[in-house]
Design an enzyme around this catalytic site. Structure first.
Site, short mmCIF file in Angstrom:
data_model
loop_
_atom_site.label_atom_id
_atom_site.label_comp_id
_atom_site.label_asym_id
_atom_site.label_seq_id
_atom_site.Cartn_x
_atom_site.Cartn_y
_atom_site.Cartn_z
N GLU A 1 -9.21 -1.00 1.18
CA GLU A 1 -8.09 -1.04 0.69
C GLU A 1 -7.28 -2.62 1.10
OE1 GLU A 1 -5.67 1.82 1.55
OE2 GLU A 1 -7.42 4.12 1.55
N ASP B 1 5.34 2.42 4.93
CA ASP B 1 5.33 1.64 6.09
C ASP B 1 5.66 1.87 7.45
OD1 ASP B 1 2.57 0.83 4.35
OD2 ASP B 1 4.00 -0.81 3.51
#
Length: 253
Positions: A45, A56
């Site tokens: 990814e 995140d």
């Protein structure tokens, strides 16, 4: 057949690695991909850095900030990856937020992904209904898989909806926290893993968030098809050279 679907048919548990394009250095992207494949990683990814990465944790946020400061852009990432299929055969996904893709133009973005050999996209902030009503046909035209996320808080009804529209794998977030947790998996997580397995979904699941060791990888793949490692790998890249990636992989599998 899309490379993701071919990989999912393999009789093994899958290791997927996330890293941020343009980190730690602007021209590291291709070398990292090549080293990961060479050392047995199944899926990669590639993170498209964004200035406001809500899902995140601090490690990936910092890598995204550094990549942007290094000069990474959508256009530059496509330029770096234009010849990637001359040396890399495993599935490649771009993971990022919708805003940069929308600014680039969704049709143009998907077309470019297809041209360079990207197999799928993970867009955490693209709602299911928006995808189904506006973008599903665009993805299909370019043979791109859209990977949806579920969490422990996602209802079974919603999960069944996501499963129905998906045609590769489902990204199964291990907890409600952001990326980068070092807590390992307790009873809540393992119960969640078992609950999803018992739904007998048509799409396999790959677990992300909180995987950073052989132990957590083994826990994650006991009931699901694979696991994704991001923050732990980015931390490794902070202090180690790309040609030592094999040391990191040996810590996991």
């Amino acid at each position: 057949m899309n490379r993701i679907n071919s990989k999912l048919k393999e009789d093994k548990k899958l290791l997927s690695i996330y890293f941020t394009a343009g980190y730690p250095n602007i021209n590291d992207t291709v070398s990292i991909i090549q080293e990961l494949e060479k050392n047995g990683v199944d899926i990669i990814e590639i993170g498209l850095p964004f200035s406001d990465p809500l899902a995140d944790g601090p490690t990936i946020q910092a890598s995204s900030t550094q990549a942007i400061q290094n000069g990474m852009t959508t256009e530059l990432l496509f330029e770096q990856l234009k010849d990637i299929r001359e040396t890399v055969t495993i599935p490649l996904l771009i993971m990022g937020y919708f805003n940069p893709m929308y600014q680039y133009g969704i049709e143009a973005f998907c077309k470019k992904c297809n041209e360079i050999g990207i197999d799928g996209l993970i867009i955490p902030d693209l709602p299911l209904n928006e995808f189904e009503n506006h973008y599903k046909s665009v993805f299909g035209l370019e043979n791109l898989k859209n990977i949806f996320l579920i969490t422990p808080q996602t209802s079974n009804e919603r999960i069944v909806q996501i499963d129905a529209i998906s045609d590769s794998f489902i990204y199964m977030v291990s907890s409600a926290s952001v990326t980068g947790s070092n807590q390992g998996f307790g009873n809540n997580e393992t119960t969640y893993f078992e609950r999803i397995a018992d739904l007998n979904l048509k799409n396999p699941q790959i677990i992300g968030f909180g995987i950073n060791s052989k132990e957590t990888f083994a826990q994650a793949v006991k009931h699901q098809k694979g696991a994704i490692i991001g923050s732990a790998f980015i931390k490794f890249l902070e202090n180690n050279k790309i040609n030592s990636i094999n040391k990191f992989i040996k810590l996991i599998i």
